[in-house]
Design a protein around this motif. Sequence first.
Motif: not given
Length: 191
Positions: A25-35, A65-83
């Motif tokens: 999703x962070x690479x632009x895959x909208x379907x993966x983001x929805x899933x 609200x949590x999903x919205x916060x995840x959306x707004x802060x998705x750029x802070x997710x570090x792929x080397x850490x547990x989601x």
Amino acid sequence: MTIDPERLQRSQERERELKAMMVAALDGDEAAYRQCLQGLSKHLRAFLSRRLTRDAAEVEDLVQETLLAIHCQRHTFAADRPLTAWVQAIASYKLADWFRGHGGRLGRLDPLDDHENLFADDHGLAGEATRDVRQLLQDLPQRWRVPIELTKLGGYSVNEAALASGMSASAIKVGVHRGMKALAQLARKQI
């Protein structure tokens, strides 16, 4: 407590699947983001329902609200850490915000840092990571910790964080910048 190996394996597989979807999703895959968001929704409902049993509508509001916060802060997710740890931290802060805003109108509240965690089948993996992050945050001075908690974990904008904390917007920006650098150094020391 005995850990069921099959249950642990399912939990770890679910973490890998959701994390792979988030990375895509962070690479632009909208379907993966929805899933990914759909998968997280199910677990957020379970996590929040265990802590807030008053009203299903309130639980659903917090999920959104949590999903919205995840959306707004998705750029802070570090792929080397547990989601899961990242999502659980956001959900915990949203729940704490909800309790503060509702003046103690509590349903059933379990401690946020107990052994239950976001994924019903997980055996403490996300909880351990969350405790690690919280411990690292506790090692920071308050002037850096509070801005990170509010903006990076709580989903507040810089201006909202400034209002909530009584700090200036520039102090929030500086606190986040310096605090994130300090957190990175602390994390490197623990690896």
